[in-house]
Write an enzyme that holds these catalytic residues in place. Structure first.
Site, PDB file in Angstrom:
ATOM      1  N   ASP A  80       0.799  -1.236   0.000  1.00  0.00           N
ATOM      2  CA  ASP A  80       0.000   0.000   0.000  1.00  0.00           C
ATOM      3  C   ASP A  80       0.825   1.276   0.000  1.00  0.00           C
ATOM      4  O   ASP A  80       1.995   1.298   0.351  1.00  0.00           O
ATOM      5  CB  ASP A  80      -0.974   0.005   1.189  1.00  0.00           C
ATOM      6  N   GLU A 137      -0.560  -2.071   5.201  1.00  0.00           N
ATOM      7  CA  GLU A 137       0.418  -1.934   6.304  1.00  0.00           C
ATOM      8  C   GLU A 137       0.272  -0.592   6.991  1.00  0.00           C
ATOM      9  O   GLU A 137       0.476  -0.489   8.198  1.00  0.00           O
ATOM     10  CB  GLU A 137       1.852  -2.105   5.768  1.00  0.00           C
TER      11      GLU A 137
HETATM   12 ZN   LIG Z   1       5.202   3.812   6.200  1.00  0.00          ZN
HETATM   13 ZN   LIG Z   2       6.566   1.160   5.213  1.00  0.00          ZN
END
Ligand SMILES: [Zn+2]
Ligand SMILES: [Zn+2]
Length: 392
Positions: A80, A137
């Site tokens: 991401d 994440e």
């Molecule tokens: Zn980051």
């Molecule tokens: Zn990262």
């Protein structure tokens, strides 16, 4: 087994253009549909069977081992991007307004795709190598979601490995440490309810503002005095909302902030102490208080045996000069910590700073992943997977 340099070098142009394509088309957490399509397409072209949908937009490919009774290892990349408006004007700058690959997950994705390509051409290993492309994440706990969706039951795993680029280290150098390398993080919300009054008649109300000020200061006392000084913690109150005008004492005040520690035990202690402090202070003022914590990431804690193994992989692959095995822990957070709660493993940093200039930091609008380190990243993954199963 020595691997000829051409195994890597013949793909460098492809990897750089793939990385730049991902950089130009960033997607926010759990919206990585195009990114997952690109990853899936690459893996399928290499002959992999893939599983999609773990954690929403996750993609997993597995290189089966020769021993069906042996569990495998997870090599993990994140997919991401961030809600940042890119300030670069090069040709591969973000085409999506307000979204940017400012953490280098485009590079992580390509390095792992590179490892999937190279390992596929080599003799099979005793255990399976699971290539895990994880969504969300950046604040989404995508690692936790993939685990909850059955990652380790669908893909039996005995150890997990992660890697993040690090602009503070020279390109192609590696940093790691045993124990915590990134912090546990939680969000804090304190809602104080007093009693509003005329600004000139404070004795008729219960003013939440001086009470909230005391709580902000006491949080700093807790961070400084309630724990071992060599065990780091940060408590930052970052929002303070109260009142609508200058001549009315408001009913309510709201504080929000962040707590970071290197252990979950200290995280829990600080939360308990903040709760007690807020309740005691509110009681002394005759006010009500509600204290809420939102735990988002555990600490990322590298296990000793796997970290010693990764250190040996780096030393034998790149030489002693390329490793810092005592890199300081960082108070940033990373959801790979969820995987390390379930399985032993190690999270390493790969230096990303170009030799000729300072690299902007992670999450900076002028950051860009350094394509020169892709080859080192792929070499690390390949060497790790092979040595892991060739020992023992
Ligand atoms: Zn980051
Ligand atoms: Zn990262």
């Amino acid at each position: 087994m020595d691997i000829p340099d051409s195994t890597f070098s013949e793909h460098l142009t492809h990897w750089a253009s793939l990385r730049r394509d991902l950089h130009a088309h960033p997607e926010l957490r759990f919206e990585e549909h195009r990114t997952a399509d690109v990853v899936a397409g690459e893996l399928q072209a290499l002959g992999y069977q893939i599983v999609r949908g773990l954690g929403g937009t996750g993609v997993v490919a597995s290189l089966p081992g020769t021993d069906p009774g042996r569990a495998g290892i997870v090599l993990r990349a994140d997919l991401d991007a961030l809600p940042i408006k890119e300030a670069n004007d090069f040709a591969h700058a973000s085409c999506t307004h307000g979204v940017m690959h400012a953490c280098g997950h485009d590079g992580h994705t390509v390095m792992l795709l590179g490892a999937a390509r190279v390992l596929k051409q080599m003799p099979r290993l005793p255990g399976s190598v699971h290539f895990v492309f994880q969504p969300g994440e950046e604040g989404g706990a995508g690692a936790r979601k993939m685990i909850d969706d059955g990652l380790f039951t669908q893909f039996p795993t005995e150890a997990v490995f992660g890697m993040h680029n690090w602009p503070g280290l020279p390109a192609g150098h590696f940093g790691l440490r045993t124990g915590p390398i990134m912090a546990a993080g939680s969000r804090l919300k304190i809602t104080i309810t007093g009693r509003g009054a005329h600004a000139a008649q404070p004795h008729l109300g219960i003013d939440p503002i001086p009470l909230a000020c005391s709580m902000v200061l006491q949080c700093q006392t807790i961070a400084a005095r309630h724990k071992d000084p060599v065990d780091p913690a940060v408590i930052s109150v970052c929002m303070f909302h109260a009142g609508d005008t200058d001549n009315v004492i408001p009913d309510r005040a709201e504080l929000r902030g962040t707590i970071r520690t290197l252990s979950s035990t200290l995280q829990q202690k600080l939360q308990r102490d903040i709760q007690q402090m807020c309740e005691a202070l509110a009681g002394a003022y005759g006010a009500q208080v509600e204290v809420e914590f939102f735990q988002y990431y555990p600490a990322t804690i590298n296990t000793p045996a796997e970290t010693a193994f990764c250190e040996e992989v780096i030393r034998t692959t790149f030489g002693d000069a390329r490793i810092r095995n005592d890199i300081p822990a960082n108070m940033t957070s990373e959801d790979f910590g969820f995987m390390l709660e379930e399985r032993p493993g190690t999270y390493v940093l790969i230096g990303n700073a170009p030799p000729d200039r300072a690299s902007p930091s992670l999450h900076h609008p002028q950051y860009d992943f350094n394509d020169d380190v892709t080859e080192e990243g792929v070499r690390y993954w390949v060497a790790l997977a092979r040595r892991y199963f060739e020992r023992a």
